[in-house]
Scaffold this motif. Sequence first.
Motif, PDB file in Angstrom:
ATOM      1  N   ARG A  96     112.826  -6.456  32.215  1.00  0.00           N
ATOM      2  CA  ARG A  96     112.525  -6.744  33.710  1.00  0.00           C
ATOM      3  C   ARG A  96     112.843  -5.461  34.681  1.00  0.00           C
ATOM      4  N   ILE A  97     112.248  -4.481  34.246  1.00  0.00           N
ATOM      5  CA  ILE A  97     112.339  -3.223  34.909  1.00  0.00           C
ATOM      6  C   ILE A  97     110.962  -3.072  35.951  1.00  0.00           C
ATOM      7  N   THR A  98     111.178  -2.016  36.700  1.00  0.00           N
ATOM      8  CA  THR A  98     110.356  -1.840  37.826  1.00  0.00           C
ATOM      9  C   THR A  98     109.738  -0.499  37.654  1.00  0.00           C
ATOM     10  N   ILE A  99     108.267  -0.430  37.646  1.00  0.00           N
ATOM     11  CA  ILE A  99     107.568   0.877  37.757  1.00  0.00           C
ATOM     12  C   ILE A  99     107.103   1.117  39.154  1.00  0.00           C
ATOM     13  N   GLY A 100     107.791   2.248  39.607  1.00  0.00           N
ATOM     14  CA  GLY A 100     107.582   2.486  41.209  1.00  0.00           C
ATOM     15  C   GLY A 100     106.257   2.660  41.465  1.00  0.00           C
ATOM     16  N   LYS A 101     105.977   2.521  42.622  1.00  0.00           N
ATOM     17  CA  LYS A 101     104.489   2.563  43.485  1.00  0.00           C
ATOM     18  C   LYS A 101     103.836   4.056  42.969  1.00  0.00           C
ATOM     19  N   GLY A 102     102.642   3.861  42.470  1.00  0.00           N
ATOM     20  CA  GLY A 102     101.933   5.191  42.433  1.00  0.00           C
ATOM     21  C   GLY A 102     102.447   6.083  41.095  1.00  0.00           C
ATOM     22  N   SER A 103     103.259   5.543  40.428  1.00  0.00           N
ATOM     23  CA  SER A 103     103.510   6.263  38.807  1.00  0.00           C
ATOM     24  C   SER A 103     102.403   6.270  38.109  1.00  0.00           C
ATOM     25  N   THR A 104     102.488   7.147  36.919  1.00  0.00           N
ATOM     26  CA  THR A 104     101.613   7.231  36.032  1.00  0.00           C
ATOM     27  C   THR A 104     102.472   7.154  34.666  1.00  0.00           C
ATOM     28  N   ILE A 105     102.099   6.452  33.742  1.00  0.00           N
ATOM     29  CA  ILE A 105     102.748   6.159  32.417  1.00  0.00           C
ATOM     30  C   ILE A 105     101.813   6.702  31.515  1.00  0.00           C
ATOM     31  N   GLY A 106     102.200   7.738  30.681  1.00  0.00           N
ATOM     32  CA  GLY A 106     101.162   8.268  29.691  1.00  0.00           C
ATOM     33  C   GLY A 106     101.029   7.397  28.595  1.00  0.00           C
ATOM     34  N   GLY A 107      99.990   7.600  27.595  1.00  0.00           N
ATOM     35  CA  GLY A 107      99.633   7.100  26.431  1.00  0.00           C
ATOM     36  C   GLY A 107     100.844   7.173  25.703  1.00  0.00           C
ATOM     37  N   ASN A 108     101.178   5.916  24.784  1.00  0.00           N
ATOM     38  CA  ASN A 108     101.858   5.695  23.982  1.00  0.00           C
ATOM     39  C   ASN A 108     103.338   5.648  24.496  1.00  0.00           C
ATOM     40  N   VAL A 109     103.596   5.951  25.533  1.00  0.00           N
ATOM     41  CA  VAL A 109     104.820   5.782  26.163  1.00  0.00           C
ATOM     42  C   VAL A 109     105.866   4.603  25.913  1.00  0.00           C
ATOM     43  N   TRP A 110     107.131   4.684  25.509  1.00  0.00           N
ATOM     44  CA  TRP A 110     107.781   3.539  25.145  1.00  0.00           C
ATOM     45  C   TRP A 110     108.784   3.795  26.351  1.00  0.00           C
ATOM     46  N   LEU A 111     108.849   2.421  27.317  1.00  0.00           N
ATOM     47  CA  LEU A 111     109.633   2.516  28.203  1.00  0.00           C
ATOM     48  C   LEU A 111     110.415   1.203  28.575  1.00  0.00           C
ATOM     49  N   THR A 112     111.797   1.448  28.807  1.00  0.00           N
ATOM     50  CA  THR A 112     112.621   0.226  28.687  1.00  0.00           C
ATOM     51  C   THR A 112     113.591   0.204  30.067  1.00  0.00           C
ATOM     52  N   HIS A 113     113.327   1.297  30.835  1.00  0.00           N
ATOM     53  CA  HIS A 113     114.144   1.289  31.931  1.00  0.00           C
ATOM     54  C   HIS A 113     113.223   1.550  33.330  1.00  0.00           C
ATOM     55  N   SER A 114     113.860   1.281  34.631  1.00  0.00           N
ATOM     56  CA  SER A 114     112.952   1.354  35.815  1.00  0.00           C
ATOM     57  C   SER A 114     112.921   2.623  36.016  1.00  0.00           C
ATOM     58  N   VAL A 115     111.614   3.193  36.627  1.00  0.00           N
ATOM     59  CA  VAL A 115     111.163   4.437  37.165  1.00  0.00           C
ATOM     60  C   VAL A 115     110.832   4.536  38.701  1.00  0.00           C
ATOM     61  N   PRO A 116     111.263   5.403  39.251  1.00  0.00           N
ATOM     62  CA  PRO A 116     111.047   5.451  40.483  1.00  0.00           C
ATOM     63  C   PRO A 116     109.738   5.673  41.107  1.00  0.00           C
ATOM     64  N   PRO A 117     109.236   5.299  42.417  1.00  0.00           N
ATOM     65  CA  PRO A 117     107.692   5.616  42.771  1.00  0.00           C
ATOM     66  C   PRO A 117     107.468   6.917  42.498  1.00  0.00           C
ATOM     67  N   GLY A 118     106.144   7.161  42.055  1.00  0.00           N
ATOM     68  CA  GLY A 118     105.764   8.615  42.094  1.00  0.00           C
ATOM     69  C   GLY A 118     105.997   9.257  40.740  1.00  0.00           C
ATOM     70  N   SER A 119     106.562   8.204  39.690  1.00  0.00           N
ATOM     71  CA  SER A 119     107.235   8.908  38.404  1.00  0.00           C
ATOM     72  C   SER A 119     105.788   9.619  37.644  1.00  0.00           C
ATOM     73  N   ASN A 120     106.011  10.161  36.790  1.00  0.00           N
ATOM     74  CA  ASN A 120     104.922  10.785  35.818  1.00  0.00           C
ATOM     75  C   ASN A 120     105.593  10.917  34.523  1.00  0.00           C
ATOM     76  N   LEU A 121     105.367   9.799  33.682  1.00  0.00           N
ATOM     77  CA  LEU A 121     105.847   9.862  32.372  1.00  0.00           C
ATOM     78  C   LEU A 121     104.669  10.424  31.329  1.00  0.00           C
ATOM     79  N   SER A 122     105.305  11.164  30.122  1.00  0.00           N
ATOM     80  CA  SER A 122     104.216  11.241  29.310  1.00  0.00           C
ATOM     81  C   SER A 122     104.962  11.364  27.910  1.00  0.00           C
ATOM     82  N   GLN A 123     104.508  11.075  26.575  1.00  0.00           N
ATOM     83  CA  GLN A 123     105.353  11.264  25.398  1.00  0.00           C
ATOM     84  C   GLN A 123     105.205  12.662  24.937  1.00  0.00           C
ATOM     85  N   ALA A 124     106.292  12.930  24.350  1.00  0.00           N
ATOM     86  CA  ALA A 124     106.540  14.344  23.633  1.00  0.00           C
ATOM     87  C   ALA A 124     105.561  14.385  22.630  1.00  0.00           C
TER      88      ALA A 124
END
Lengths: 305, 305, 305, 305, 305, 305
Positions: free
Chosen positions: A272-300
């Motif tokens: 039950r986490i929140t991905i903030g507005k406008g974020s981009t989550i990269g391919g194969n990313v493993w995410l188990t915590h909330s991220v703020p709006p505008g986040s941009n996550l990618s895998q190593a």
Amino acid sequence: MNINRNTDPSPPFQNLASVVARLRESREGTHKIRHRGHIRELPSRSTVKQIVETLAGVLFPTHYGRADLHDANIDFFVGDTLSAALSALSEQVRRALLFSANEDLESDPDLPAKAHALTEQFAEMLPDIRAVLVSDLHAAYQGDPAATSISEVLLCYPGSLAVIHHRLAHALYRLGVPLLPRLIADIAHSATGIDIHPAATIGGSFFIDHGTGVVIGETAIIGQGVRLYQAVTLGAKRFPSEPDGTLTKGVARHPIVEDDVVIYAGATVLGRITIGKGSTIGGNVWLTHSVPPGSNLSQAQMTSS
Amino acid sequence: MNINRNTDPSPPFQNLASVVARLRESREGTHKIRHRGHIRELPSRSTVKQIVETLAGVLFPTHYGRADLHDANIDFFVGDTLSAALSALSEQVRRALLFSANEDLESDPDLPAKAHALTEQFAEMLPDIRAVLVSDLHAAYQGDPAATSISEVLLCYPGSLAVIHHRLAHALYRLGVPLLPRLIADIAHSATGIDIHPAATIGGSFFIDHGTGVVIGETAIIGQGVRLYQAVTLGAKRFPSEPDGTLTKGVARHPIVEDDVVIYAGATVLGRITIGKGSTIGGNVWLTHSVPPGSNLSQAQMTSS
Amino acid sequence: MNINRNTDPSPPFQNLASVVARLRESREGTHKIRHRGHIRELPSRSTVKQIVETLAGVLFPTHYGRADLHDANIDFFVGDTLSAALSALSEQVRRALLFSANEDLESDPDLPAKAHALTEQFAEMLPDIRAVLVSDLHAAYQGDPAATSISEVLLCYPGSLAVIHHRLAHALYRLGVPLLPRLIADIAHSATGIDIHPAATIGGSFFIDHGTGVVIGETAIIGQGVRLYQAVTLGAKRFPSEPDGTLTKGVARHPIVEDDVVIYAGATVLGRITIGKGSTIGGNVWLTHSVPPGSNLSQAQMTSS
Amino acid sequence: MNINRNTDPSPPFQNLASVVARLRESREGTHKIRHRGHIRELPSRSTVKQIVETLAGVLFPTHYGRADLHDANIDFFVGDTLSAALSALSEQVRRALLFSANEDLESDPDLPAKAHALTEQFAEMLPDIRAVLVSDLHAAYQGDPAATSISEVLLCYPGSLAVIHHRLAHALYRLGVPLLPRLIADIAHSATGIDIHPAATIGGSFFIDHGTGVVIGETAIIGQGVRLYQAVTLGAKRFPSEPDGTLTKGVARHPIVEDDVVIYAGATVLGRITIGKGSTIGGNVWLTHSVPPGSNLSQAQMTSS
Amino acid sequence: MNINRNTDPSPPFQNLASVVARLRESREGTHKIRHRGHIRELPSRSTVKQIVETLAGVLFPTHYGRADLHDANIDFFVGDTLSAALSALSEQVRRALLFSANEDLESDPDLPAKAHALTEQFAEMLPDIRAVLVSDLHAAYQGDPAATSISEVLLCYPGSLAVIHHRLAHALYRLGVPLLPRLIADIAHSATGIDIHPAATIGGSFFIDHGTGVVIGETAIIGQGVRLYQAVTLGAKRFPSEPDGTLTKGVARHPIVEDDVVIYAGATVLGRITIGKGSTIGGNVWLTHSVPPGSNLSQAQMTSS
Amino acid sequence: MNINRNTDPSPPFQNLASVVARLRESREGTHKIRHRGHIRELPSRSTVKQIVETLAGVLFPTHYGRADLHDANIDFFVGDTLSAALSALSEQVRRALLFSANEDLESDPDLPAKAHALTEQFAEMLPDIRAVLVSDLHAAYQGDPAATSISEVLLCYPGSLAVIHHRLAHALYRLGVPLLPRLIADIAHSATGIDIHPAATIGGSFFIDHGTGVVIGETAIIGQGVRLYQAVTLGAKRFPSEPDGTLTKGVARHPIVEDDVVIYAGATVLGRITIGKGSTIGGNVWLTHSVPPGSNLSQAQMTSS
């Protein structure tokens, strides 16, 4: 499920009667599958499949309905097939209501009338459902560089099929109809590889590209303008269990995805986490915590040998 | 595979005869597809599909059979459709036996009788298959917090469809019937996205949730009470090859999963390794070595940018 | 999409006419889905599905055609069903041409003749398509240790179905037929979980094993003798967008995979990069840069807790 | 004969099992219907109906076959459907041979081969049958002032349907196939009201107008160019009976009608008499004695009150 | 009654809406066809046709049921199809009861239960109906010199089909079910040309040969062992009419035919007269007065010109 | 006309190719059946059958349409099925126009538009056709003492089916459509045994009871309120022939039957004679001269032996 009989007669199976008897014993030994000790009428998967296909034709007559439609006959088609679909749906809703938590319902003589009233309410929701679906189609057209027309999106995109099924299933879910929404979701899952629980809340302009392997859990909440790619999971991180070992039902345990988020292929978002507005989550990313709006996550990066 | 003919006559295709002739040449040039130089009768995918659907109705008549069943007519239904399914199966088994390694079989005048005897043996296994399937259904109900009834599990879960197909296919595999088990497995794969090789050994109380992308290899061995999620692979790590480059057939090369193991979505387990009893394998974990009972593996966190 | 009418008459839905009227309003309000202001005839998914299944029977008559074929009647079967398939295809091509970029085409009185000529050209390509497909089948037989015969590969492998659909769709794509190739690709995607854009260029002796979740993008180029496993993505890394936010169409943005490359399950290969001849890409590898011929990439080990 | 099951479950019929048991008793009590004490495979009326319709399409492809035929595909159609029809016919001939007088035939392992050989012989007769049928069609066109084209005669005249069925049935009769010829005759009788025993011998250029109620008996012999109208009977005058009361089988007891005879509506011609060449028999005439060539019989006038 | 839609879109019919409106006006202007002012559910001809065909298979499983029956599965088949037929029949009986003279019945909440009880009673009559039908079949075999086996009589004689339909229809008539018996009689009439009013009373060992044009009126009474040929009428001589010109309903106005009477083709027997036991009525005889037992009537000879 | 293929492969027919070749020779040798030297598209009997059944449902929706109709959906049903029927009819009319006497029509590019215009005109006639049919139904109800309701007349009387077909066929005949009217008449003839030439003119309140064997010729004219029984012939007495022996087409040669005439079973009325208003013609009467209004004819008594 009619089987074509052999045209060429074959020799008899001598143990037929004993197998039938042993299967009866097996059914009686597992009486918990029965409902309160007797056989309960069940919704029919093939009928529900026909109903949803017919409703798709009601919503988008020239794409999912028939090839011979024009201004002079299109309303006749819509009215006639909608009438048939609602009538069939009403019977399936009646059977589904037998699965509601309210145990007295089964012997309620007003059950057919209740099913009919729910179906009337569902029918009233169809124009609004269509409006949201149009926003989804435009999102797909804009979101995929390979898309060449809205018609292509409607006819050739598994995401379109999945979202049509979901919005119809979710409407029935909101009306409190048991079982049927899940059945519709699984019909879409089988056709598209996209598994959306009918209870999930999904905003407009939603687009899933490719889609195979996408899983969206029961308590997920998705905002406006979200785009997902294949094999994205919006899942639960852990399941609390009852003392008897059965997992606890109904707890909010899936992500909240805010407006305009993009999640690329294979990303796994759990809990039950929140991905903030406008974020981009990269391919194969493993995410188990909330991220703020505008986040941009990618895998190593992987290392090459 | 009947095509609806055009109702409106169209102009002729002038090159029809030459294309037909060139296709014949192509078939004759690739005679290795033929069996020992002549055309061999093949099992029919659509007939096998009907047989399995009918057997599902025989095992769970009120869920996969018909809506009008009650105590007074259910055995008539079971007996009649079982008889039809076995008769059709016997013919498909006969055709499949032509693919056995024993080259003399094809001209064996007793082939129909052998097929009939194998089908009789298969019929005898059905009550036991049903008993195991009931354990699978209960495992699903207990293992998914979103499941509200056993009926929902039977009607709406791709995992139920996949495991019914697997247990029927595996029974035929154990009787030594070639080709048919694979055909049944692929029918289930197409409907569910779950790909279980029919030779895989799977214990009772088995549950696959969501399921899209699951792959279970030919020599995998799975214990009691195992639970898998979508996109789990129980695969081979490497394939030894023959001198001619063809990969060697039949070597034990897939994992052993002991009782009560849970493997979360996207985990990849490769090679003849053992996952010890009661272990939990986290999502997206990549595992190529054995782990002891009670292990608890999870993937490292992704870094966010 | 015929719905079985209720045999038992149900009470009327009183709001039927108003829902029909509101749906008409909704259609008219979203007139952009219409083509230049009026209704445009659309290809029929179910007809295209029948056409492709019939063509599969034309190419491999004993496997996808009928059980009763032998040397004396096989050409009659091939000629008759090919004629029907081409005639039906010609009408679908005519409808698809209405979606071409050339706006004057729709009112062109020669449109049926153009569709007919394209269909003739397509028919001429079938023998060559068959030859390439035979190379694919042999690659599958050699590449999977579980495969016991070419017939098993043809009947039981989703990869065979996907590649047959792709080679037919790609031929139509090369002839410049709009929309139909995508429709064929999505039909295969729904049946197999394998999503190959019809524009992708794929060499002979191609094999996809298991296949669920495979995605091959529009501008991908694949050499001879390539082997892929389930959940492999050959995708785009980023999408340049137009000033209005729509993603730019048609840019080369997917990988080039040279001859004899093997890519294991779950690997993600993104962008216009090149995987050199003979390379091996390990399972779950994430790859966004070119690698030279003979590379051997594998994912880092997971840590166990 | 598949019945559409009720979609709405109904209450059980409590006496079902007892009725089933009493019907079994009834069947066992009337064991003379069984053949030599056990159940005998029977020809299938619906299959035979399909075979004859298919053969009509083989003989007249553009009228009874399909609308999309032209010079480039017509032989493919004829060859493919003829092959299917012969294969199905061979199985029906095999079953019919079980009804031959030769009691040893039933256990003859060569029965399928005998059926196949008879079917081959039947196929060889088809071109000659077609030639005679063409003479029949021209006779109809010339003999009915209301006929406007040969196509109208083929598509809209019950007499055409009856004579096509008769000539096919008679060919099987001449080959010694039991039961099937009668079945074909009765299929035509049901569709047209024209009842021609398959053993009757009928020359070319034969035409029956309107036809309802025409009866032509087993041993009737009809020459070239004969024309009949509705409700004409060519029957037996009396039936000699066996000592046990059963009527004696096989005696020549029906009329001989020579070339170019016309028999108007409702005429009754009974017994082994001869109607001489070129005679005209008026409507409703009752005739039980031979008449010389060129006779012209008419009924006495009715009196009006 | 599903129509195959044009695959090739055609231009719209501009007057469609106005024709629909005028047809509605026409329906409303002829409101007497409606029942007491509102639409009444009607029995379905096609469903009743299926029910009767299924019951024929229940009575004679190997002839009208299926080809694959043997001792081990025949009761399963009989029980399963009988159950389906009774369930469907019960619904049709319910609709038919709305046509009973008792005007209060339509709103009777027990109508489904009444229909169910009548159907149970009907089921109990089936074994006795079968016994009489067996006597009819033997009468046909003995009465036609061209008959070669009981199976031929069952499969190829329109008289068998007519008498099976009549005995089922008459059983429903005796139970007081309105409308359905007539519907069954007309289904048989269409298939055989034999028109037997379901109220007619017919003894055992009854045989109609050829049959086209036979008419047996509502109040006719036929004894044991009677044999009729084609075009025999057992009709009414005159119809008394009501003051409003409508013909009076229900008066006994058709012949009584005693045991062992034979009536040859085309004979017309009119009015409430009695044909005495063992009489023979010649072809085309016109008879409007009673004749004593053992009479032998024949038509006067025609004169030849 | 699809034949069910054998599920059990049978040995090949070696003479297949030669029979196909000989049938082609036979077709080419009888080139007069072809139209002006090439193959001409033909109306489809099965499509025309569907069209007429659909139009019957349009005219009487609750009796021939569907069971689930009520005030809220009936116009949608009528409009949708009427649209489909007209569209299919338009194509059949186009094909039929190729049979018109005007030889230039076949290559007329406006042929589809002409067919469409004729079909529009036909649609406009439907409300009036319905009005006349209602008068026919009331005549049947009043004219048969066994009739218990108008619904019974519509559902169970072959005369109703015959007159519905005739009035539709006659409307097409009056619009100048070739061939189709005859096809519709023969479809009715096959189902009812009643043979009415579509050119015959028949006034309102027309009733045929039982009907088997009734023949009404091309130039017959029938007034208001006429009632016929089975086996009545309104035929031609003689046929003038052309110098080449073909019978002359189109001459007025059938009876005129004035208002309120009753003709009993088996009566034969031949030639261009007039039966005066209100006459009664007895059963089996043979009539070849005109009779004044109010005549009452009956057959002389037979002598009994």
